[in-house]
Design an enzyme around this catalytic site. Structure first.
Site, PDB file in Angstrom:
ATOM      1  N   SER A  32       0.890  -1.047  -0.089  1.00 49.71           N
ATOM      2  CA  SER A  32      -0.116   0.004  -0.057  1.00 49.71           C
ATOM      3  C   SER A  32       1.041   1.125  -0.029  1.00 49.71           C
ATOM      4  O   SER A  32       1.992   1.006   0.881  1.00 49.71           O
ATOM      5  CB  SER A  32      -0.902   0.186   1.173  1.00 49.71           C
ATOM      6  OG  SER A  32      -1.494  -1.269   1.179  1.00 49.71           O
ATOM      7  N   HIS A  63      -4.396  -4.722  -3.707  1.00 49.48           N
ATOM      8  CA  HIS A  63      -3.734  -5.807  -3.884  1.00 49.48           C
ATOM      9  C   HIS A  63      -3.923  -6.396  -5.509  1.00 49.48           C
ATOM     10  O   HIS A  63      -4.362  -7.906  -4.714  1.00 49.48           O
ATOM     11  CB  HIS A  63      -3.358  -6.598  -2.819  1.00 49.48           C
ATOM     12  CG  HIS A  63      -2.630  -5.615  -1.752  1.00 49.48           C
ATOM     13  ND1 HIS A  63      -3.062  -5.334  -0.762  1.00 49.48           N
ATOM     14  CD2 HIS A  63      -0.663  -5.324  -0.967  1.00 49.48           C
ATOM     15  CE1 HIS A  63      -2.434  -5.052   0.523  1.00 49.48           C
ATOM     16  NE2 HIS A  63      -1.448  -4.565  -0.564  1.00 49.48           N
ATOM     17  N   HIS A  85      -0.484 -11.961   2.787  1.00 47.64           N
ATOM     18  CA  HIS A  85      -0.462 -11.616   4.256  1.00 47.64           C
ATOM     19  C   HIS A  85      -0.432 -12.954   5.316  1.00 47.64           C
ATOM     20  O   HIS A  85      -2.027 -13.387   4.934  1.00 47.64           O
ATOM     21  CB  HIS A  85      -1.273 -10.674   4.332  1.00 47.64           C
ATOM     22  CG  HIS A  85      -0.926  -9.285   3.844  1.00 47.64           C
ATOM     23  ND1 HIS A  85      -1.884  -9.396   2.789  1.00 47.64           N
ATOM     24  CD2 HIS A  85       0.361  -8.195   4.057  1.00 47.64           C
ATOM     25  CE1 HIS A  85      -1.045  -7.670   2.048  1.00 47.64           C
ATOM     26  NE2 HIS A  85      -0.259  -7.438   3.085  1.00 47.64           N
ATOM     27  N   TYR A  87      -2.305 -12.963   7.658  1.00 41.40           N
ATOM     28  CA  TYR A  87      -3.478 -12.607   8.474  1.00 41.40           C
ATOM     29  C   TYR A  87      -4.450 -12.712   7.346  1.00 41.40           C
ATOM     30  O   TYR A  87      -5.875 -13.215   7.596  1.00 41.40           O
ATOM     31  CB  TYR A  87      -3.966 -10.739   9.251  1.00 41.40           C
ATOM     32  CG  TYR A  87      -3.984  -9.551   7.773  1.00 41.40           C
ATOM     33  CD1 TYR A  87      -5.111  -9.447   6.414  1.00 41.40           C
ATOM     34  CD2 TYR A  87      -2.887  -9.027   7.511  1.00 41.40           C
ATOM     35  CE1 TYR A  87      -4.842  -8.511   5.828  1.00 41.40           C
ATOM     36  CE2 TYR A  87      -2.648  -8.304   6.295  1.00 41.40           C
ATOM     37  CZ  TYR A  87      -3.766  -8.145   5.966  1.00 41.40           C
ATOM     38  OH  TYR A  87      -3.965  -7.169   4.864  1.00 41.40           O
ATOM     39  N   GLU A  88      -4.640 -13.206   6.304  1.00 41.30           N
ATOM     40  CA  GLU A  88      -5.664 -12.679   5.083  1.00 41.30           C
ATOM     41  C   GLU A  88      -5.682 -14.930   5.606  1.00 41.30           C
ATOM     42  O   GLU A  88      -6.819 -15.791   5.020  1.00 41.30           O
ATOM     43  CB  GLU A  88      -4.737 -13.639   4.224  1.00 41.30           C
ATOM     44  CG  GLU A  88      -4.948 -11.949   3.397  1.00 41.30           C
ATOM     45  CD  GLU A  88      -4.640 -11.690   2.421  1.00 41.30           C
ATOM     46  OE1 GLU A  88      -5.089 -11.403   0.773  1.00 41.30           O
ATOM     47  OE2 GLU A  88      -3.617 -11.212   2.117  1.00 41.30           O
ATOM     48  N   ALA A 115       2.535  -0.200   3.952  1.00 47.57           N
ATOM     49  CA  ALA A 115       2.369   0.977   4.905  1.00 47.57           C
ATOM     50  C   ALA A 115       2.319  -0.099   6.084  1.00 47.57           C
ATOM     51  O   ALA A 115       1.882  -0.635   6.565  1.00 47.57           O
ATOM     52  CB  ALA A 115       0.455   0.528   4.663  1.00 47.57           C
ATOM     53  N   MET A 212       2.013  -5.248   8.850  1.00 45.99           N
ATOM     54  CA  MET A 212       1.619  -6.648   9.560  1.00 45.99           C
ATOM     55  C   MET A 212       1.884  -7.969   7.888  1.00 45.99           C
ATOM     56  O   MET A 212       1.330  -8.646   7.183  1.00 45.99           O
ATOM     57  CB  MET A 212       0.089  -6.497   9.128  1.00 45.99           C
ATOM     58  CG  MET A 212      -0.717  -6.215   9.944  1.00 45.99           C
ATOM     59  SD  MET A 212      -2.485  -5.864   9.767  1.00 45.99           S
ATOM     60  CE  MET A 212      -3.134  -4.862  11.371  1.00 45.99           C
ATOM     61  N   SER A 213       2.645  -6.972   7.686  1.00 49.88           N
ATOM     62  CA  SER A 213       3.937  -7.809   6.105  1.00 49.88           C
ATOM     63  C   SER A 213       5.375  -7.392   6.473  1.00 49.88           C
ATOM     64  O   SER A 213       6.000  -8.047   7.779  1.00 49.88           O
ATOM     65  CB  SER A 213       3.565  -6.744   4.825  1.00 49.88           C
ATOM     66  OG  SER A 213       3.707  -5.691   4.756  1.00 49.88           O
ATOM     67  N   ASN A 236      -0.162   6.125   8.772  1.00 55.21           N
ATOM     68  CA  ASN A 236      -1.416   6.852   9.857  1.00 55.21           C
ATOM     69  C   ASN A 236      -0.137   6.487  11.345  1.00 55.21           C
ATOM     70  O   ASN A 236       0.698   6.064  11.447  1.00 55.21           O
ATOM     71  CB  ASN A 236      -2.666   6.350  10.316  1.00 55.21           C
ATOM     72  CG  ASN A 236      -2.088   4.628  10.682  1.00 55.21           C
ATOM     73  OD1 ASN A 236      -2.091   3.129   9.137  1.00 55.21           O
ATOM     74  ND2 ASN A 236      -1.875   4.093  11.786  1.00 55.21           N
ATOM     75  N   HIS A 248      -9.129   1.358   7.592  1.00 58.89           N
ATOM     76  CA  HIS A 248      -8.146   1.533   6.687  1.00 58.89           C
ATOM     77  C   HIS A 248      -8.363   2.339   5.632  1.00 58.89           C
ATOM     78  O   HIS A 248      -7.305   2.466   4.429  1.00 58.89           O
ATOM     79  CB  HIS A 248      -9.335   0.424   6.054  1.00 58.89           C
ATOM     80  CG  HIS A 248      -8.126  -0.746   4.626  1.00 58.89           C
ATOM     81  ND1 HIS A 248      -6.465  -0.972   4.820  1.00 58.89           N
ATOM     82  CD2 HIS A 248      -8.388  -1.027   3.860  1.00 58.89           C
ATOM     83  CE1 HIS A 248      -6.702  -1.052   3.768  1.00 58.89           C
ATOM     84  NE2 HIS A 248      -7.376  -0.808   3.048  1.00 58.89           N
TER      85      HIS A 248
HETATM   86  N1  HPA Z   1      -0.949  -1.384  12.199  1.00 57.94           N
HETATM   87  C1  HPA Z   1       0.019  -2.467  11.348  1.00 57.94           C
HETATM   88  N2  HPA Z   1      -0.326  -1.776  10.273  1.00 57.94           N
HETATM   89  C2  HPA Z   1      -1.021  -1.162   9.991  1.00 57.94           C
HETATM   90  C3  HPA Z   1      -1.019  -0.113  10.279  1.00 57.94           C
HETATM   91  C4  HPA Z   1      -0.879  -0.094  11.863  1.00 57.94           C
HETATM   92  O1  HPA Z   1      -1.504   1.182  12.465  1.00 57.94           O
HETATM   93  N3  HPA Z   1      -1.054   1.424   9.547  1.00 57.94           N
HETATM   94  C5  HPA Z   1      -0.747   0.737   8.505  1.00 57.94           C
HETATM   95  N4  HPA Z   1      -0.600  -0.716   8.197  1.00 57.94           N
END
Ligand code: HPA
Length: 276
Positions: A32, A63, A85, A87-88, A115, A212-213, A236, A248
């Site tokens: 991202s 993606h 990922h 988490y998927e 990201a 998360m990656s 963020n 998101h």
């Molecule tokens: N936490 C985890 N993963 C993320 C975040 C976050 O704040 N922002 C983008 N990916």
């Protein structure tokens, strides 16, 4: 949990070799905030992940799941738009499959992008951070399991992110007129965002950003001896660092706002890589 199809990274790499005569040594994984880099790519060939044996089918919006042969400037590159990922629900074997395929193909240098949420209080949403190191907080190591043939069992991660490639990223930042942050990326499994208490704990542990990656791919790449560089788009501020709630949508909005900088950074990095 779906059973993995039995394709090996070698089979997938053989498929890639048939697609194009180009033999890049650099591969870029777009996360991202970085997909806009495709607008800078002179595309030679494009293939959907669905056509590569063993490749994951991404389920996250934004993606695409496509692999490109092409050039950034004069530098030949493989570009992966989309990743699997943890988490998927994918097994780590699947999460790292593309990385192992790149190694089997002959890639020697890998740029990973993602990201992330900013933990370091000096960071602002929209900053880019060069990874100096990582903390694996996913609760699992992607190398767990039977030892793959001819690969090391115990992998040294003292310099997971290659110093020379990091320097190239900072040079690319200068050319792009972007001030790059640097820091430690902490990987969680997700898919929840963190609690403020967790972020407080991660700050104490020395993390500057959370995502998360990337970490599974870095670890698999290092097992194969690939040099790795990685960069986060701080989309963020992490939970509790600002008063805002996380979404998101905010991640996607920030990624959209800085997409031109992210694209130029990758292009300039690849050009410097080709000239080094
Ligand atoms: N936490 C985890 N993963 C993320 C975040 C976050 O704040 N922002 C983008 N990916």
């Amino acid at each position: 949990m779906k059973k993995l199809d039995s394709a090996s990274p070698q089979t997938a790499a053989a498929r890639l070799r048939k697609i194009s005569p180009l033999r890049p040594t650099l591969a870029v994984v777009l996360g991202s905030g970085f997909h806009h880099a495709l607008t800078e790519l002179r595309v030679a060939k494009k293939i959907s992940y669905a056509q590569i044996p063993g490749f994951p089918k991404p389920t996250v919006s934004g993606h695409a799941g496509e692999l490109y042969f092409g050039h950034f400037g004069a530098t030949p590159v493989l570009v992966l738009s989309g990743r699997a990922h943890f988490y998927e629900g994918h097994e780590m074997e699947r999460v790292t499959f593309a990385t192992r395929t790149l190694a089997a193909f002959g890639i020697t240098d890998l740029l990973l992008t993602n990201a992330a949420g900013g933990i370091n209080r000096k960071f602002c949403a929209g900053d880019f951070m060069v990874l100096t190191d990582h903390i694996n907080f996913m609760g699992v190591n992607p190398l767990r399991g039977p030892q793959p043939k001819e690969l090391p069992r115990f992998v040294d991660l003292t310099e997971a992110y290659d110093k020379k490639l990091r320097e190239l990223l900072f040079k690319a930042g200068k050319i792009t007129k972007l001030k790059l942050q640097r820091g430690v990326y902490l990987a969680v499994s997700g898919p929840t965002y963190e609690t403020p208490a967790e972020i407080c704990a991660y700050a104490t542990l020395g993390a500057d950003a959370v995502g998360m990656s990337t970490v599974p791919e870095t670890i698999a790449a290092r097992q194969h001896g690939l040099r790795v560089a990685a960069i986060s788009c701080i989309t963020n501020l992490a939970a509790g660092i600002s008063q805002e709630h996380l979404s998101h949508t905010e991640v996607l909005e920030t990624a959209e706002r800085v997409k031109h900088s992210g694209a130029q950074l990758i292009k300039n990095f690849s050009e410097l890589y080709g000239k080094r």
